[in-house]
Design a protein around this motif. Structure first.
Motif, PDB file in Angstrom:
ATOM      1  N   PRO A 123      14.141  37.197 -24.285  1.00 24.39           N
ATOM      2  CA  PRO A 123      13.336  38.300 -24.763  1.00 24.39           C
ATOM      3  C   PRO A 123      12.413  38.813 -24.109  1.00 24.39           C
ATOM      4  N   ALA A 124      11.046  39.979 -24.279  1.00 24.93           N
ATOM      5  CA  ALA A 124      10.370  40.386 -24.014  1.00 24.93           C
ATOM      6  C   ALA A 124       9.904  39.960 -22.757  1.00 24.93           C
ATOM      7  N   GLY A 125       9.804  40.522 -21.809  1.00 21.40           N
ATOM      8  CA  GLY A 125       9.456  40.168 -19.841  1.00 21.40           C
ATOM      9  C   GLY A 125       8.261  40.889 -19.948  1.00 21.40           C
ATOM     10  N   LEU A 126       8.053  40.747 -18.830  1.00 19.73           N
ATOM     11  CA  LEU A 126       6.487  41.385 -18.276  1.00 19.73           C
ATOM     12  C   LEU A 126       6.462  42.300 -17.794  1.00 19.73           C
ATOM     13  N   ALA A 127       6.931  43.208 -18.035  1.00 18.16           N
ATOM     14  CA  ALA A 127       6.673  44.699 -18.334  1.00 18.16           C
ATOM     15  C   ALA A 127       6.224  45.520 -20.008  1.00 18.16           C
ATOM     16  N   PRO A 128       4.768  45.494 -19.580  1.00 19.48           N
ATOM     17  CA  PRO A 128       4.218  46.241 -20.928  1.00 19.48           C
ATOM     18  C   PRO A 128       4.791  47.476 -21.645  1.00 19.48           C
ATOM     19  N   GLU A 129       5.914  46.942 -23.231  1.00 23.21           N
ATOM     20  CA  GLU A 129       6.994  48.360 -22.991  1.00 23.21           C
ATOM     21  C   GLU A 129       7.103  49.402 -23.467  1.00 23.21           C
ATOM     22  N   SER A 130       5.550  49.412 -23.879  1.00 23.38           N
ATOM     23  CA  SER A 130       4.689  50.540 -24.568  1.00 23.38           C
ATOM     24  C   SER A 130       5.604  51.614 -24.052  1.00 23.38           C
ATOM     25  N   GLY A 131       6.353  52.458 -24.488  1.00 21.47           N
ATOM     26  CA  GLY A 131       6.158  54.102 -23.418  1.00 21.47           C
ATOM     27  C   GLY A 131       7.385  54.139 -23.188  1.00 21.47           C
ATOM     28  N   LEU A 132       8.287  52.624 -22.528  1.00 20.42           N
ATOM     29  CA  LEU A 132       9.798  52.116 -22.348  1.00 20.42           C
ATOM     30  C   LEU A 132      10.633  52.447 -22.929  1.00 20.42           C
ATOM     31  N   GLN A 133      11.937  53.210 -21.977  1.00 16.55           N
ATOM     32  CA  GLN A 133      12.771  53.586 -23.146  1.00 16.55           C
ATOM     33  C   GLN A 133      14.370  52.939 -22.845  1.00 16.55           C
ATOM     34  N   ILE A 134      15.075  52.922 -23.532  1.00 15.17           N
ATOM     35  CA  ILE A 134      15.585  51.041 -23.967  1.00 15.17           C
ATOM     36  C   ILE A 134      16.219  51.081 -22.384  1.00 15.17           C
ATOM     37  N   LYS A 135      16.811  51.538 -21.680  1.00 15.23           N
ATOM     38  CA  LYS A 135      17.440  51.214 -20.679  1.00 15.23           C
ATOM     39  C   LYS A 135      16.511  50.090 -19.680  1.00 15.23           C
ATOM     40  N   THR A 136      15.341  50.647 -19.763  1.00 12.05           N
ATOM     41  CA  THR A 136      14.303  50.872 -18.437  1.00 12.05           C
ATOM     42  C   THR A 136      13.721  49.568 -19.781  1.00 12.05           C
ATOM     43  N   ILE A 137      13.338  49.198 -20.907  1.00  9.83           N
ATOM     44  CA  ILE A 137      13.368  47.944 -21.174  1.00  9.83           C
ATOM     45  C   ILE A 137      14.015  46.589 -20.900  1.00  9.83           C
ATOM     46  N   LEU A 138      15.594  47.278 -21.212  1.00  9.55           N
ATOM     47  CA  LEU A 138      16.821  45.819 -20.811  1.00  9.55           C
ATOM     48  C   LEU A 138      16.816  45.656 -19.022  1.00  9.55           C
ATOM     49  N   VAL A 139      16.242  46.343 -18.049  1.00 12.22           N
ATOM     50  CA  VAL A 139      16.086  45.925 -16.949  1.00 12.22           C
ATOM     51  C   VAL A 139      14.992  44.920 -16.661  1.00 12.22           C
TER      52      VAL A 139
END
Length: 227
Positions: free
Chosen positions: A104-120
């Protein structure tokens, strides 16, 4: 009757006799060499046994949760009839593990992040419940955070023994999954890490683990992230 008439009569009788007796003699001579011909009987195919009547020879496939188990081969005992070696147990194949867990979505705000960055970021949020804050996209003189390629994993009590150990664990986790996360580098406590391990000094980063990825492009909203 004169001698010429009598001789003529005898020649005529001899010719008639030869005409009749000749073919008979040839026929009898030929008959002596003739062998009886064998009677040809058309061979009929043997009746086919219905498939259902044949005793089945089945291989039972048993799932093995751990690994492939080779069936041992039994060697023939001394004095026993030789023949093909026999398997004493059925072959076993490793079954597929349960499907990977959806992150699921984690602690980091995902707006503006790329796919691999969201995954980690999602993977660290799931694996380390001690973490309560992860920074992501922000303005910065360097391109990593503005381009959605980096996150900052904030370490609670970062200067304590437990905080240092937790930061070390996160770096080890990212290194172990470097290929899957598209890891480019990480910085923690003044040490710069690449997928091959520590590779020199890095400035600062004593209160958080900085992680940079290769990006993988910006998400479309239809991506699924797995643990």
């Amino acid at each position: 009757m004169g001698r010429h008439a009598l001789a003529s009569k005898r020649r005529t009788s001899s010719v008639l006799a030869a005409t009749v007796i000749g073919p008979i003699a040839v026929l009898l001579a030929s008959a002596g060499d003739v062998q009886p011909q064998p009677v040809m009987v058309e061979a009929k195919p043997a009746p086919m046994t219905p498939v259902a009547a044949v005793a089945p020879c089945c291989l039972e496939v048993v799932s093995a949760p751990d690994e492939f188990v080779a069936a041992p081969v039994v060697a023939p005992q001394e004095g026993a009839q030789t023949g093909p070696a026999q398997l004493v147990s059925s072959s076993r194949w490793r079954t597929a593990a349960k499907p990977p867990e959806l992150l699921p979505a984690g602690l980091a705000p995902e707006s503006g992040l790329q796919i691999k960055t969201i995954l980690v970021a999602r993977a660290i949020s799931k694996a380390f419940p001690e973490i309560t804050s992860i920074g992501g996209h922000r303005s910065d003189p360097l391109p990593w955070h503005p381009n959605g390629l980096a996150i900052d994993v904030m370490i609670p009590n970062a200067s304590s023994a437990s905080g240092i150990a937790l930061g070390n664990e996160i770096v080890a986790f990212v290194l172990k999954n470097a290929k899957r996360f598209g890891m480019q580098d990480a910085i923690w406590r003044g040490v710069y890490y690449t997928p091959g391990g520590p590779s020199g000094g890095g400035a600062g980063h004593f209160d958080h683990v900085h992680i940079t990825t290769t990006g993988g492009g910006y998400p479309t909203g239809e991506e699924l992230y797995y643990r």
